[in-house]
Design a protein around this motif. Structure first.
Motif, PDB file in Angstrom:
ATOM      1  N   PRO A 113      18.781  -0.433 -17.556  1.00  0.00           N
ATOM      2  CA  PRO A 113      17.693  -0.538 -16.329  1.00  0.00           C
ATOM      3  C   PRO A 113      18.483   0.030 -14.945  1.00  0.00           C
ATOM      4  N   VAL A 114      17.809   0.352 -14.243  1.00  0.00           N
ATOM      5  CA  VAL A 114      18.123   0.702 -12.878  1.00  0.00           C
ATOM      6  C   VAL A 114      18.113  -0.616 -11.877  1.00  0.00           C
ATOM      7  N   ARG A 115      19.472  -0.740 -11.472  1.00  0.00           N
ATOM      8  CA  ARG A 115      19.470  -1.717 -10.323  1.00  0.00           C
ATOM      9  C   ARG A 115      20.148  -1.288  -8.962  1.00  0.00           C
ATOM     10  N   GLY A 116      19.508  -1.958  -8.008  1.00  0.00           N
ATOM     11  CA  GLY A 116      20.006  -1.743  -6.761  1.00  0.00           C
ATOM     12  C   GLY A 116      21.159  -2.374  -6.433  1.00  0.00           C
ATOM     13  N   ARG A 117      21.963  -1.895  -5.364  1.00  0.00           N
ATOM     14  CA  ARG A 117      23.315  -2.533  -5.110  1.00  0.00           C
ATOM     15  C   ARG A 117      22.867  -3.989  -4.471  1.00  0.00           C
ATOM     16  N   THR A 118      21.893  -3.784  -3.454  1.00  0.00           N
ATOM     17  CA  THR A 118      21.759  -4.995  -2.466  1.00  0.00           C
ATOM     18  C   THR A 118      20.494  -5.921  -3.149  1.00  0.00           C
ATOM     19  N   GLY A 119      19.852  -5.344  -3.987  1.00  0.00           N
ATOM     20  CA  GLY A 119      18.632  -6.142  -4.411  1.00  0.00           C
ATOM     21  C   GLY A 119      17.308  -5.892  -3.864  1.00  0.00           C
ATOM     22  N   GLY A 120      17.407  -4.977  -2.599  1.00  0.00           N
ATOM     23  CA  GLY A 120      16.249  -4.879  -1.966  1.00  0.00           C
ATOM     24  C   GLY A 120      15.322  -3.583  -2.706  1.00  0.00           C
ATOM     25  N   LEU A 121      13.962  -3.493  -2.086  1.00  0.00           N
ATOM     26  CA  LEU A 121      13.249  -2.447  -2.603  1.00  0.00           C
ATOM     27  C   LEU A 121      13.823  -1.019  -2.397  1.00  0.00           C
ATOM     28  N   MET A 122      14.226  -0.817  -1.084  1.00  0.00           N
ATOM     29  CA  MET A 122      14.797   0.519  -0.725  1.00  0.00           C
ATOM     30  C   MET A 122      16.009   0.751  -1.532  1.00  0.00           C
ATOM     31  N   SER A 123      16.809  -0.142  -1.721  1.00  0.00           N
ATOM     32  CA  SER A 123      17.937  -0.112  -2.638  1.00  0.00           C
ATOM     33  C   SER A 123      17.648   0.504  -4.200  1.00  0.00           C
ATOM     34  N   TRP A 124      16.691  -0.135  -4.455  1.00  0.00           N
ATOM     35  CA  TRP A 124      16.125   0.159  -5.828  1.00  0.00           C
ATOM     36  C   TRP A 124      15.573   1.602  -5.978  1.00  0.00           C
TER      37      TRP A 124
END
Length: 451
Positions: A113-124
């Motif tokens: 699954p795709v995971r952002g580095r910071t956990g925010g919406l824009m990171s995702w």
């Protein structure tokens, strides 16, 4: 770690002619005649039929979302719209993998699954747009549509025409009854018409239909093979991701193996040398107390303590040899394996053909692999002789241990060979066992050189 050799551990694939201990099923019809009736053919035909409606929806959705996202890139909304489209393509990809697994027998792992580095919406959102897997899912939706149209038309035409022509003698009566003509019309103009209505024409049509029916399964399988390539090539995890997963699994094996070795060393020290040294200290204390009162008894106790010291030293040497033998460090595999062979209960010939030494870690794994295999020969093979061969082929180190014992060695069942296989796989190694019941047994290990 030891594995049992004998009838109880025989490889079920080597006994008999069928799967396991079941006798092979006799095929009454040849493959060419069975193919139209086999479940595989109908599953693949069903897959091709479902591909068209699914690909239409996926293609239309992908084009719409990509066009909308690209058009809105002049504003901020284009980026999340494009990311949402890619996520939906990944969702369709999950459906396609499930469909391929059920109907084509193709087991493709789901990508991470795709995971952002910071956990925010824009990171995702950024992670989705940077993911090569997401773009490969989009590419699949675009390429699969024209292929699905072609495969649908070809397979449906051949399948329906073939069965219709084959069974035409059974339903030809319905044509004059309901259509008002003599039969299926092949040709017609202002002067004359040609119909399939005579017994000879009915038989010829049925024979041609049989030929198409027998040909259709192989065409369908060829079309389904292209779908397999598309699913495996575009909807599977990337090779880098698979390699990372493999390395994570190998790291877990290495950690577990190291922990097990530490526990073994602690147990051997606690139950062996440490216990002897404690008893030795107590005996020397008693001898010290008796030194003035009973010198002869004290001398006898000191003599017994001297024997215990020798035993403790031998146990410590054996333990050190089990951790990493000094002869391996000083003189290499040839001398170390010769020393192991000398302790085997059967005569062993050792031949090491290496112009240089591999990396120390690989050398140590090779040493302990041969030690484990020779231990199996001593305990379980009932062999009269064995041999060890070590050589290098390009960037691989190969080890081969053979014996003339009763055979039946098996990697399955949680045996020592299975644990040895895990250790080798942790460093990209391979273990191959060739051990028919009755022998001989040949175990080949392959390791990276890493000199």
């Amino acid at each position: 770690m030891a594995t049992a050799y004998g009838p109880d551990t025989r490889d079920p694939q080597r006994s008999g002619s069928g799967s396991g201990n079941r006798p092979a099923t006799r095929r009454v019809l040849p493959a060419a005649l069975r193919a139209p009736l086999e479940a595989r053919t109908w599953r693949e035909f069903c897959y091709l039929m479902l591909s068209l409606p699914i690909s239409i929806v996926l293609f239309a959705f992908s084009i719409t979302m990509v066009s909308l996202g690209a058009g809105l890139l002049v504003t901020f909304l284009g980026i999340p719209v494009l990311a949402a489209g890619l996520v939906m393509c990944r969702g369709f990809g999950m459906l396609e993998r499930t469909r391929a697994r059920a109907l084509l027998g193709l087991d493709v792992a789901d990508p991470a699954p795709v995971r952002g580095r910071t956990g925010g919406l824009m990171s995702w959102v950024g992670a989705v747009l940077k993911s090569g897997v997401s773009w490969r899912h989009l590419l699949y939706s675009l390429l699969h549509f024209p292929w699905a149209v072609f495969a649908f038309c070809v397979s449906l035409t051949l399948w329906s025409w073939g069965w219709a022509a084959l069974t035409y003698p059974l339903w030809h009566w319905a044509v004059p009854s309901h259509a008002g003509v003599q039969g299926i019309q092949l040709y017609g103009d202002a002067t004359h018409e040609v119909y399939l209505d005579s017994p000879a024409e009915l038989a010829l049509t049925s024979v041609m239909g049989l030929g198409v029916v027998l040909l259709s399964p192989w065409v369908i399988r060829g079309l389904a093979s292209v779908d397999r390539l598309l699913v495996a090539g575009l909807l599977s995890p990337s090779r880098l991701a698979e390699r990372v997963t493999e390395l994570e699994s190998d790291r877990g094996v290495v950690v577990d193996t190291a922990a097990a070795d530490l526990r073994r060393i602690e147990r051997d020290l606690h139950d062996g040398a440490q216990a002897r040294l404690v008893a030795l200290a107590m005996d020397l204390g008693l001898a010290k107390e008796k030194l003035t009162d009973d010198p002869e008894a004290a001398a006898k106790m000191v003599d017994e303590a001297h024997g215990e010291v020798k035993v403790a030293l031998q146990e410590l040497r054996d333990l050190a040899r089990g951790i990493h033998p000094a002869v391996l460090t000083d003189r290499g595999l040839d001398a170390a394996l010769s020393a192991v062979a000398s302790r085997c209960t059967v005569p062993v010939t050792v031949e090491v053909d290496l112009a240089s030494r591999p990396a120390q870690a690989i050398e140590g794994i090779a040493y302990f692999t041969v030690s484990e295999l020779l231990q199996n020969v001593s305990k379980h093979s009932a062999a009269t002789r064995a041999s060890v061969d070590v050589w290098r082929t390009e960037d691989r180190l190969l080890l081969q241990v053979t014996d003339d014992g009763r055979g039946g060695a098996d990697l399955a069942g949680g045996s020592g060979l299975a644990g040895l296989t895990e250790r080798l796989e942790a460093v990209d190694g391979v273990l191959v066992v060739d051990s028919p019941v009755g022998g001989p047994t040949k175990v080949t290990a392959e390791l990276p050189w890493r000199g």
